[in-house]
Enzyme design. Structure first.
Site, short mmCIF file in Angstrom:
data_model
loop_
_atom_site.label_atom_id
_atom_site.label_comp_id
_atom_site.label_asym_id
_atom_site.label_seq_id
_atom_site.Cartn_x
_atom_site.Cartn_y
_atom_site.Cartn_z
CB ALA A 99 -4.52 2.75 -1.41
CB CYS A 142 -2.77 6.62 3.30
SG CYS A 142 -3.17 5.17 2.22
CB THR A 154 0.14 2.58 -0.95
OG1 THR A 154 -1.05 2.12 -0.33
CG2 THR A 154 0.68 2.87 -2.48
#
Length: 232
Positions: free
Chosen positions: A160, A191, A93
């Protein structure tokens, strides 16, 4: 059971420095728990919640695939970004300016001992916060985090999540795109999920800028309600 949570807003802080600080707090809680078990004592464990904004950085979780980072070391430097392989769950991320990052470092034995429930509560905090801006968000089955328009060709991720837990103590947490530069996500497969877009509160509202302090206040409110906790 101590349901008080020490809230700290670290402002803008380097990722590695913040990670080290998280580890320090995490270890402090775990050490108390080990001592309690060893000596059959009941010393109260503290809980923490850190708000932070990081300079441009990419992080890769334990189960992540390095090929999801689409930049060479030189390209990272050119973009003023850093990279770390870290000890949370999840894949790759991005963190950066305009993103609200929250790190709850909790002893879940003060709340409930269920990691699945913990992740769902973190998602719910963000879902309820976005609802205050008239944005309908939801979960995507099998994909942690908070999404918009799931099940359509326009599915996009706005928040996220990735956590680590040991002895029911948590660290790492969530990253909500508020005013983030989404171009930085083009340098990764976020991800590890191909073909899914990312978005931000700013983009969804179609405004020049969103008040981040106001968003933090809403996150705090919903976190306290869901966890039946008190920030101090």
């Amino acid at each position: 059971m101590n349901k008080k949570i020490k809230l700290q807003d670290l402002g803008k802080k380097d990722y590695k420095e913040t990670w080290d600080y998280q580890e320090e707090l995490f270890k402090g809680i775990v050490d108390i728990k080990i001592q309690n078990r060893k000596e059959n004592t009941l010393v109260e464990t503290p809980n923490y919640f850190l708000f932070v904004e990081h300079p441009h950085v990419y992080t890769l979780g334990k189960s992540g695939d390095i090929s999801n980072l689409l930049l060479s070391e030189k390209q990272l430097q050119d973009k003023g970004a850093t990279f770390y392989k870290i000890n949370r769950g999840g894949d790759i991320t991005y963190h950066g300016p305009g993103q609200i990052v929250g790190y709850p470092i909790l002893d879940l034995e003060n709340f409930f001992t269920d990691i699945h429930k913990y992740l769902r509560f973190l998602e719910e905090v963000i879902i309820l916060t976005l609802a205050e801006y008239n944005i309908t968000s939801t979960r995507s089955e099998g994909e942690t985090g908070v999404w918009l328009d799931v099940g359509t060709p326009f599915a996009r991720k706005i928040c996220a999540m990735g956590v680590r837990a040991s002895r029911w103590v948590t660290m790492h947490g969530f990253a909500l795109n508020v005013n983030a530069n989404l171009g930085y996500f083009d340098n990764i497969i976020p991800c590890g999920i191909k073909g899914k877009a990312v978005t931000s509160l700013q983009v969804e509202l179609g405004v020049e800028s969103v008040n981040e302090e106001e968003v933090k206040e809403k996150i705090q409110k919903h976190f306290q309600q869901l966890f039946e906790a008190e920030f101090i």
